[in-house]
Design a protein around this motif. Structure first.
Motif, PDB file in Angstrom:
ATOM      1  N   ILE A   3      11.190   0.946  -0.676  1.00 22.51           N
ATOM      2  CA  ILE A   3      10.244   0.333  -1.921  1.00 22.51           C
ATOM      3  C   ILE A   3       7.669   0.990  -1.232  1.00 22.51           C
ATOM      4  CG2 ILE A   3       8.432  -1.928  -2.126  1.00 22.51           C
ATOM      5  CD1 ILE A   3      11.334  -3.338  -0.956  1.00 22.51           C
ATOM      6  N   PRO A   4       7.554   0.998  -2.267  1.00 24.36           N
ATOM      7  CA  PRO A   4       6.278   1.694  -1.877  1.00 24.36           C
ATOM      8  C   PRO A   4       5.706   0.872  -0.692  1.00 24.36           C
ATOM      9  CG  PRO A   4       7.129   1.659  -3.662  1.00 24.36           C
ATOM     10  CD  PRO A   4       7.844   1.199  -3.298  1.00 24.36           C
ATOM     11  N   VAL A   5       4.766   1.232   0.614  1.00 24.78           N
ATOM     12  CA  VAL A   5       4.428   0.529   0.803  1.00 24.78           C
ATOM     13  C   VAL A   5       2.618   0.281   1.213  1.00 24.78           C
ATOM     14  CG1 VAL A   5       3.831   0.567   3.965  1.00 24.78           C
ATOM     15  CG2 VAL A   5       5.860   0.731   2.687  1.00 24.78           C
ATOM     16  N   ALA A   6       1.797  -0.284   0.934  1.00 24.84           N
ATOM     17  CA  ALA A   6       0.362  -0.733   0.853  1.00 24.84           C
ATOM     18  C   ALA A   6      -0.313  -1.307   2.647  1.00 24.84           C
ATOM     19  CB  ALA A   6       0.269  -0.915   0.108  1.00 24.84           C
ATOM     20  N   ILE A   7      -1.470  -0.194   2.669  1.00 26.26           N
ATOM     21  CA  ILE A   7      -1.454  -1.238   3.887  1.00 26.26           C
ATOM     22  C   ILE A   7      -3.089  -0.998   4.248  1.00 26.26           C
ATOM     23  CG2 ILE A   7       0.070  -1.825   5.240  1.00 26.26           C
ATOM     24  CD1 ILE A   7      -0.536   0.948   6.546  1.00 26.26           C
ATOM     25  N   GLY A   8      -4.040  -1.555   5.185  1.00 28.06           N
ATOM     26  CA  GLY A   8      -5.564  -1.083   5.234  1.00 28.06           C
ATOM     27  C   GLY A   8      -6.002  -2.427   4.299  1.00 28.06           C
ATOM     28  N   GLN A   9      -5.504  -3.859   4.732  1.00 26.87           N
ATOM     29  CA  GLN A   9      -6.587  -4.699   4.368  1.00 26.87           C
ATOM     30  C   GLN A   9      -7.862  -4.960   5.687  1.00 26.87           C
ATOM     31  OE1 GLN A   9      -4.898  -8.312   3.416  1.00 26.87           O
ATOM     32  NE2 GLN A   9      -6.852 -10.048   4.379  1.00 26.87           N
ATOM     33  N   PHE A  10      -6.904  -5.294   7.676  1.00 24.80           N
ATOM     34  CA  PHE A  10      -7.922  -5.791   7.882  1.00 24.80           C
ATOM     35  C   PHE A  10      -8.966  -4.415   8.734  1.00 24.80           C
ATOM     36  CE2 PHE A  10      -6.528  -9.316   7.159  1.00 24.80           C
ATOM     37  CZ  PHE A  10      -7.217 -10.313   6.587  1.00 24.80           C
TER      38      PHE A  10
ATOM     39  N   VAL B 298      -2.987   3.612  -0.288  1.00 29.75           N
ATOM     40  CA  VAL B 298      -4.484   2.802   0.343  1.00 29.75           C
ATOM     41  C   VAL B 298      -5.009   1.965   0.028  1.00 29.75           C
ATOM     42  CG1 VAL B 298      -6.815   4.012   1.310  1.00 29.75           C
ATOM     43  CG2 VAL B 298      -5.284   5.353   0.641  1.00 29.75           C
ATOM     44  N   MET B 299      -4.963   0.517   0.762  1.00 34.80           N
ATOM     45  CA  MET B 299      -5.605  -0.373   0.500  1.00 34.80           C
ATOM     46  C   MET B 299      -6.849  -0.986   1.332  1.00 34.80           C
ATOM     47  SD  MET B 299      -2.781  -3.373  -0.752  1.00 34.80           S
ATOM     48  CE  MET B 299      -2.235  -3.453  -2.483  1.00 34.80           C
ATOM     49  N   ALA B 300      -8.270  -0.449   0.631  1.00 35.27           N
ATOM     50  CA  ALA B 300      -9.635  -0.477   1.124  1.00 35.27           C
ATOM     51  C   ALA B 300     -10.410  -2.321   1.421  1.00 35.27           C
ATOM     52  CB  ALA B 300     -10.171  -0.014   0.891  1.00 35.27           C
TER      53      ALA B 300
ATOM     54  N   ASN C 172      -3.887  12.775  -1.700  1.00 33.96           N
ATOM     55  CA  ASN C 172      -3.406  12.208  -2.983  1.00 33.96           C
ATOM     56  C   ASN C 172      -2.385  11.062  -3.428  1.00 33.96           C
ATOM     57  OD1 ASN C 172      -4.059  15.373  -4.918  1.00 33.96           O
ATOM     58  ND2 ASN C 172      -2.245  15.793  -3.664  1.00 33.96           N
ATOM     59  N   LEU C 173      -3.313  10.384  -2.230  1.00 25.56           N
ATOM     60  CA  LEU C 173      -2.632   8.469  -2.334  1.00 25.56           C
ATOM     61  C   LEU C 173      -3.464   7.667  -3.217  1.00 25.56           C
ATOM     62  CD1 LEU C 173      -2.465   8.332   1.409  1.00 25.56           C
ATOM     63  CD2 LEU C 173      -0.596   8.481  -0.688  1.00 25.56           C
ATOM     64  N   PRO C 174      -2.828   6.949  -4.001  1.00 24.34           N
ATOM     65  CA  PRO C 174      -4.357   6.434  -5.117  1.00 24.34           C
ATOM     66  C   PRO C 174      -4.912   5.147  -3.762  1.00 24.34           C
ATOM     67  CG  PRO C 174      -1.479   5.273  -4.989  1.00 24.34           C
ATOM     68  CD  PRO C 174      -1.483   6.394  -4.507  1.00 24.34           C
ATOM     69  N   LEU C 175      -5.685   4.260  -4.194  1.00 25.93           N
ATOM     70  CA  LEU C 175      -6.757   3.636  -3.323  1.00 25.93           C
ATOM     71  C   LEU C 175      -6.768   2.570  -4.904  1.00 25.93           C
ATOM     72  CD1 LEU C 175      -9.308   3.865  -1.523  1.00 25.93           C
ATOM     73  CD2 LEU C 175     -10.433   4.197  -3.623  1.00 25.93           C
TER      74      LEU C 175
END
Length: 352
Positions: free
Chosen positions: A226-233, A252-254, A276-279
């Motif tokens: 499953i694609p992993v999304a991180i970066g909230q804090f 990328v979750m900014a 080349n990663l989605p933001l």
């Protein structure tokens, strides 16, 4: 937006609004997240503003050159200081935008005028019937992706998996479904949950393991599929570099409320483009994060957290409403939002 019938959790916690004014009368404001509000307010007032009060707001790099030694002299990025920096930085960008007549999204590059929205709705307080009702209502309003919280069920990951599957059954294939563990699961729990949901077509898994450990995330990507999304804090550029180098991230979750502000999000966006990663966006940044998702060409989806969306409607007199699953960048310069100052006066906490 038509509000769902199911009662939603309200946004909670204190928030800090930092408003600055230049000598030539240009104003801008930023907002903090909901943690350590008193410490954030004190840091802005006593530590950060005094060292930049004589500077030109357009000199962003010079401003950060003065601010960083006050925040983290040895490179550690965390806590109230980072949130204070974020809040102040967003206020500076808002003021620059208002002075130049451009939105923050346009200053980022102006890639698009509206963005698709994913809705965080699957809170642990909802029973299964409420989840189904709300999922169907949101799908009917045109939202193309719904996010369900996991790590919240009393019955553990098996019950989490069942809750996710009933949402999938309720909306069918017309809507994508994402997960968010808020860093609450052990690696083993996250792997088990992914296996249970192997046939459920999950769009992404946000913050799946405690501490967002790069090694565990990389292993989970391979095992869980499953694609992993991180970066909230802790989504500042050097942290994203660690995740990317470890093969630990897909999305990328900014969040400019926590990572150092719009200035740091600009660095994160450049890094995501290089690889080349989605933001995307996560973590209650809402109408502030709208600008980086719309501004950069690899921007994808914006989070609408139902509790925080309620707060935004109350706090801003001109908060935009989603239409057919999309949210448009406000027309006004800077962040494009106007504060409800009556509400601010009524809710002011005087102790700082």
């Amino acid at each position: 937006m038509i509000l769902p019938l199911v009662e939603k959790p309200a946004g909670d916690g204190l928030r800090v609004i930092c408003e600055i004014e230049t000598t030539d009368g240009h104003r801008g404001f930023g907002m903090s997240g909901r943690w350590m509000a008193h410490g954030v307010a004190a840091a802005i007032k006593n530590d950060l503003l005094p060292v930049i009060k004589d500077m030109d707001i357009r000199d962003i790099e010079a401003i950060h050159g003065r601010l960083w030694p006050e925040i983290t002299p040895r490179g550690i990025r965390a806590g109230a200081g980072m949130t204070a920096l974020s809040c102040l930085d967003m206020a500076i960008w808002d003021a620059v935008g208002r002075a130049t007549g451009r939105t923050v999204a346009q200053m980022f590059g102006g890639a698009r005028k509206k963005v698709p929205v994913y809705v965080t709705f699957g809170f642990g307080v909802y029973n299964e019937d409420q989840l189904v009702q709300l999922a169907r209502e949101l799908a009917d309003q045109g939202f193309g992706c719904l996010k369900v919280l996991v790590g919240v069920a009393k019955g553990g990951v098996a019950e989490d998996a069942r809750r996710v599957k009933i949402v999938r059954d309720a909306v069918g294939d017309r809507v994508s479904i994402a997960l968010d563990a808020n860093e609450s699961l052990s690696f083993d729990q996250a792997v088990r949950l992914c296996k249970m949901l192997d046939d459920t077509d999950i769009a992404f898994f946000e913050d799946p393991v405690r501490g967002n450990d790069a090694r565990e995330l990389a292993d989970l990507r391979r095992m869980g599929r499953i694609p992993v999304a991180i970066g909230q804090f802790d989504g500042y550029a050097s942290r994203f570099r660690e995740w990317i180098e470890a093969g630990a991230i897909d999305i990328v979750m900014a969040n400019s409320m926590y990572n150092g502000g719009f200035t740091e999000t600009r660095r994160v966006a450049a890094l995501s483009q290089i690889y080349n990663l989605p933001l995307s966006d996560a973590g209650g940044g809402g109408l502030f994060s709208l600008h980086h998702v719309a501004g950069f060409r690899n921007g994808t989806m914006l989070e609408m957290h139902l509790g925080n969306a309620r707060l935004e409607r109350a706090l801003f007199t001109n908060a935009p409403e989603p239409e057919n699953g999309f949210l448009a960048v406000p027309d006004g310069p800077g962040i494009g939002l106007d504060l409800n100052r009556d509400l601010m006066r009524d809710s002011l906490i005087k102790e700082v």
